[in-house]
Scaffold this active site. Structure first.
Site, PDB file in Angstrom:
ATOM      1  N   GLU A  89      -6.025   4.751   1.720  1.00  0.00           N
ATOM      2  CA  GLU A  89      -7.354   5.261   1.401  1.00  0.00           C
ATOM      3  C   GLU A  89      -8.432   4.644   2.266  1.00  0.00           C
ATOM      4  OE1 GLU A  89      -6.373   5.132  -3.368  1.00  0.00           O
ATOM      5  OE2 GLU A  89      -7.925   3.864  -2.527  1.00  0.00           O
ATOM      6  N   CYS A 102     -15.185   1.807   4.224  1.00  0.00           N
ATOM      7  CA  CYS A 102     -14.278   0.790   3.714  1.00  0.00           C
ATOM      8  C   CYS A 102     -12.863   1.178   4.133  1.00  0.00           C
ATOM      9  CB  CYS A 102     -14.425   0.751   2.189  1.00  0.00           C
ATOM     10  SG  CYS A 102     -13.274  -0.348   1.387  1.00  0.00           S
ATOM     11  N   CYS A 109      -0.242  -4.260  -1.294  1.00  0.00           N
ATOM     12  CA  CYS A 109      -0.720  -5.614  -1.000  1.00  0.00           C
ATOM     13  C   CYS A 109       0.216  -6.624  -1.635  1.00  0.00           C
ATOM     14  CB  CYS A 109      -2.135  -5.817  -1.554  1.00  0.00           C
ATOM     15  SG  CYS A 109      -2.809  -7.458  -1.192  1.00  0.00           S
ATOM     16  N   CYS A 113      -3.214  -9.476  -7.178  1.00  0.00           N
ATOM     17  CA  CYS A 113      -4.290  -9.857  -8.101  1.00  0.00           C
ATOM     18  C   CYS A 113      -4.168  -9.020  -9.378  1.00  0.00           C
ATOM     19  CB  CYS A 113      -5.654  -9.631  -7.458  1.00  0.00           C
ATOM     20  SG  CYS A 113      -5.894 -10.628  -5.991  1.00  0.00           S
ATOM     21  N   CYS A 116      -6.331  -5.717  -9.860  1.00  0.00           N
ATOM     22  CA  CYS A 116      -6.410  -4.791  -8.725  1.00  0.00           C
ATOM     23  C   CYS A 116      -5.228  -3.835  -8.737  1.00  0.00           C
ATOM     24  CB  CYS A 116      -6.422  -5.590  -7.425  1.00  0.00           C
ATOM     25  SG  CYS A 116      -6.302  -4.562  -5.953  1.00  0.00           S
ATOM     26  N   GLY A 161      -5.029  -3.729   0.660  1.00  0.00           N
ATOM     27  CA  GLY A 161      -4.356  -4.756   1.441  1.00  0.00           C
ATOM     28  C   GLY A 161      -5.193  -5.984   1.732  1.00  0.00           C
ATOM     29  N   SER A 193     -12.916  -8.905   4.535  1.00  0.00           N
ATOM     30  CA  SER A 193     -12.881  -9.436   3.173  1.00  0.00           C
ATOM     31  C   SER A 193     -11.506 -10.029   2.912  1.00  0.00           C
ATOM     32  CB  SER A 193     -13.165  -8.308   2.173  1.00  0.00           C
ATOM     33  OG  SER A 193     -12.956  -8.760   0.849  1.00  0.00           O
ATOM     34  N   SER A 215     -13.077 -13.306  -1.580  1.00  0.00           N
ATOM     35  CA  SER A 215     -12.900 -12.897  -2.971  1.00  0.00           C
ATOM     36  C   SER A 215     -12.626 -14.136  -3.794  1.00  0.00           C
ATOM     37  CB  SER A 215     -11.743 -11.901  -3.069  1.00  0.00           C
ATOM     38  OG  SER A 215     -12.123 -10.683  -2.481  1.00  0.00           O
ATOM     39  N   LEU A 216     -13.649 -14.666  -4.419  1.00  0.00           N
ATOM     40  CA  LEU A 216     -13.503 -15.916  -5.165  1.00  0.00           C
ATOM     41  C   LEU A 216     -13.072 -15.638  -6.613  1.00  0.00           C
ATOM     42  CD1 LEU A 216     -13.808 -18.984  -4.661  1.00  0.00           C
ATOM     43  CD2 LEU A 216     -16.073 -18.806  -5.715  1.00  0.00           C
ATOM     44  N   CYS A 334     -10.452   0.327  -5.337  1.00  0.00           N
ATOM     45  CA  CYS A 334      -9.259  -0.040  -4.603  1.00  0.00           C
ATOM     46  C   CYS A 334      -7.956   0.536  -5.172  1.00  0.00           C
ATOM     47  CB  CYS A 334      -9.204  -1.565  -4.664  1.00  0.00           C
ATOM     48  SG  CYS A 334      -8.174  -2.324  -3.453  1.00  0.00           S
TER      49      CYS A 334
HETATM   50  N1  SAH Z   1      -7.632  -8.115  -0.099  1.00  0.00           N
HETATM   51  C1  SAH Z   1      -8.977  -8.303   0.258  1.00  0.00           C
HETATM   52  C2  SAH Z   1      -9.713  -7.026   0.566  1.00  0.00           C
HETATM   53  C3  SAH Z   1      -9.407  -5.824  -0.273  1.00  0.00           C
HETATM   54  S1  SAH Z   1      -9.829  -5.931  -1.992  1.00  0.00           S
HETATM   55  C4  SAH Z   1      -9.696  -9.071  -0.854  1.00  0.00           C
HETATM   56  O1  SAH Z   1      -9.150  -9.237  -1.926  1.00  0.00           O
HETATM   57  O2  SAH Z   1     -10.813  -9.521  -0.580  1.00  0.00           O
HETATM   58  C5  SAH Z   1     -11.592  -5.704  -1.898  1.00  0.00           C
HETATM   59  C6  SAH Z   1     -12.346  -6.102  -3.159  1.00  0.00           C
HETATM   60  O3  SAH Z   1     -12.093  -5.165  -4.219  1.00  0.00           O
HETATM   61  C7  SAH Z   1     -11.958  -7.459  -3.680  1.00  0.00           C
HETATM   62  O4  SAH Z   1     -13.078  -8.296  -3.818  1.00  0.00           O
HETATM   63  C8  SAH Z   1     -11.342  -7.122  -5.001  1.00  0.00           C
HETATM   64  O5  SAH Z   1     -11.482  -8.161  -5.889  1.00  0.00           O
HETATM   65  C9  SAH Z   1     -12.064  -5.872  -5.430  1.00  0.00           C
HETATM   66  N2  SAH Z   1     -11.362  -5.151  -6.505  1.00  0.00           N
HETATM   67  C10 SAH Z   1     -10.053  -4.885  -6.601  1.00  0.00           C
HETATM   68  N3  SAH Z   1      -9.774  -4.230  -7.751  1.00  0.00           N
HETATM   69  C11 SAH Z   1     -10.932  -4.079  -8.405  1.00  0.00           C
HETATM   70  C12 SAH Z   1     -11.297  -3.495  -9.663  1.00  0.00           C
HETATM   71  N4  SAH Z   1     -10.399  -2.897 -10.456  1.00  0.00           N
HETATM   72  N5  SAH Z   1     -12.606  -3.524 -10.017  1.00  0.00           N
HETATM   73  C13 SAH Z   1     -13.515  -4.104  -9.214  1.00  0.00           C
HETATM   74  N6  SAH Z   1     -13.230  -4.658  -8.032  1.00  0.00           N
HETATM   75  C14 SAH Z   1     -11.952  -4.668  -7.622  1.00  0.00           C
HETATM   76 FE1  SF4 Z   2      -4.700  -7.532  -2.510  1.00  0.00          FE
HETATM   77 FE2  SF4 Z   2      -7.390  -7.748  -2.415  1.00  0.00          FE
HETATM   78 FE3  SF4 Z   2      -6.167  -6.273  -4.324  1.00  0.00          FE
HETATM   79 FE4  SF4 Z   2      -5.965  -8.914  -4.396  1.00  0.00          FE
HETATM   80  S1  SF4 Z   2      -7.853  -7.706  -4.599  1.00  0.00           S
HETATM   81  S2  SF4 Z   2      -4.274  -7.463  -4.706  1.00  0.00           S
HETATM   82  S3  SF4 Z   2      -5.850  -9.398  -2.252  1.00  0.00           S
HETATM   83  S4  SF4 Z   2      -6.152  -5.871  -2.156  1.00  0.00           S
END
Ligand code: SAH
Ligand code: SF4
Length: 346
Positions: A89, A102, A109, A113, A116, A161, A193, A215-216, A334
């Site tokens: 996407e 984006c 990935c 997380c 996600c 990813g 990111s 992404s903290l 995402c």
């Molecule tokens: N892997 C990298 C970049 C892709 S994810 C990373 O984690 O930074 C990009 C952002 O989307 C991250 O900050 C992630 O925490 C956020 N994200 C993923 N799933 C989400 C959700 N369900 N709601 C809100 N933000 C989300």
């Molecule tokens: Fe991967 Fe970023 Fe999603 Fe975490 S938030 S699973 S690092 S894509």
């Protein structure tokens, strides 16, 4: 061979090998980047015979956009089918005076997380440099075809990813995107990111520092490790430290992404620790209210909770914005469109 994966010097070399002057490589680089060419016949400043020869040798076909969805707020999401059938996407997001695209860097990935959708899908493979660049070409062609008023000026690597786990292909894509004779994106407008792969952040700092977002999501190691399994390898303290040393273009700030999960990371204790960790002028915080999905075991906080969290940080001098939920109606979070398409096929 995918010409979109080549840097300018490599295209020059290639044309020399083909027995052509190297400046032809530069012309082709121009066409396939900022002119978004999808065939050699468009390249009117190349001799016809060369165009025919190139058409026989190489293909400029883009991966197929199998679905385009636009939300009322103008956010457009593309589901893109790659040569091997995998679907990724990209999302085009309208801002005040430009568009942001984006892009994805992997199919799935490996980080996993808990909040996600891409993470729950597991890891399939890395994208090639050509596949990363193709998403940008698709986005730019869409903006042109639809005669959208604003330029596509920012590229953020926040799609599916973990970019820094596909380091070599990402690095090459960044160099191609920033080259002044091609797309000419300013490094300040290319944002990587990452979930915080420390050794790769250090490498990027040396190789090609662009804008950085981390992404903290939690200021305490134990909580962060529950949400982000790979965080067992990295402490919050080390991550913040390595970011403070990252070269910043004209003192622009590093973005700290913080997904707000109701009852998990939105209490006063978290806000307080976050403010302590980030004090100074290096960081800005982007709060991302959780985007719910039936398969994800979290809730979005209320508007009051979101605003209170922001207020706490602002009052302590931390620049803090709330990410607007653009594209909620088209499942622009995402991995969500891909998941929908897959469940429709299965
Ligand atoms: N892997 C990298 C970049 C892709 S994810 C990373 O984690 O930074 C990009 C952002 O989307 C991250 O900050 C992630 O925490 C956020 N994200 C993923 N799933 C989400 C959700 N369900 N709601 C809100 N933000 C989300
Ligand atoms: Fe991967 Fe970023 Fe999603 Fe975490 S938030 S699973 S690092 S894509």
């Amino acid at each position: 061979m995918d010409l979109r994966a080549l840097e300018l010097h490599e295209l020059r070399e290639l044309f020399k090998e083909l027995g052509e002057p190297s400046y032809r490589g530069e012309q082709v680089f121009h066409w396939i980047t900022c002119r978004e060419a999808i065939s050699f016949h468009e390249m009117t400043d190349l001799p016809k015979s060369l165009r025919s020869r190139l058409s026989e040798l190489f293909s400029l076909e883009l991966p197929e956009v199998i679905e385009t969805k636009t939300d009322v707020d103008g956010t457009t999401k593309f589901a893109i089918k790659l040569k091997d059938g995998e679907v990724i996407e990209s999302v085009l997001i309208p801002e005040r005076d430009h568009y942001t695209l984006c892009v994805s860097t992997q199919v799935g990935c490996p980080i996993g997380c808990k909040f996600c959708l891409t993470g729950t899908m597991g890891f399939k493979r890395n994208l090639t440099t050509g596949e990363i660049i193709s998403q940008v070409v698709i986005g730019r062609r869409y903006v042109k075809e639809k005669e959208l008023e604003l330029p596509l000026r920012n590229i953020v690597f926040m799609g599916m990813g973990e970019p820094l786990l596909n380091y070599e292909n990402l690095l090459k894509a960044l160099k191609i995107l920033a080259h002044p004779k091609g797309f000419n994106y300013s490094k300040k407008r290319l944002t990587v990111s990452t979930v915080g792969i420390i050794e790769k952040i250090k490498k990027l700092a040396k190789d090609f520092p662009t804008a950085l977002a981390i992404s903290l999501h939690a200021p305490f190691d134990d909580l962060r490790r529950e949400l982000i399994p790979i965080a067992v390898r990295y402490s919050v303290k080390d991550l913040i430290e390595v970011c403070r040393e990252f070269p910043r273009i004209k003192n622009s700030r590093i973005t700290v992404e913080y997904v707000l999960l109701r009852g998990i990371n939105t209490d006063l204790k978290c806000a307080k620790r976050l403010a302590e960790l980030l004090k100074g002028k290096v960081f800005k915080v982007n709060l991302i209210p959780f985007n719910p999905h039936p398969e994800l075991p979290f809730e979005r906080p209320t508007e009051e909770e979101i605003e209170a969290f922001q207020r706490y940080l602002l009052d302590r001098g931390i620049l803090t914005t709330i990410r607007k939920s653009k594209g909620l109606n088209i499942r622009a979070a995402c991995g969500q469109l891909r998941a929908e398409i897959q469940s429709a096929f299965n």
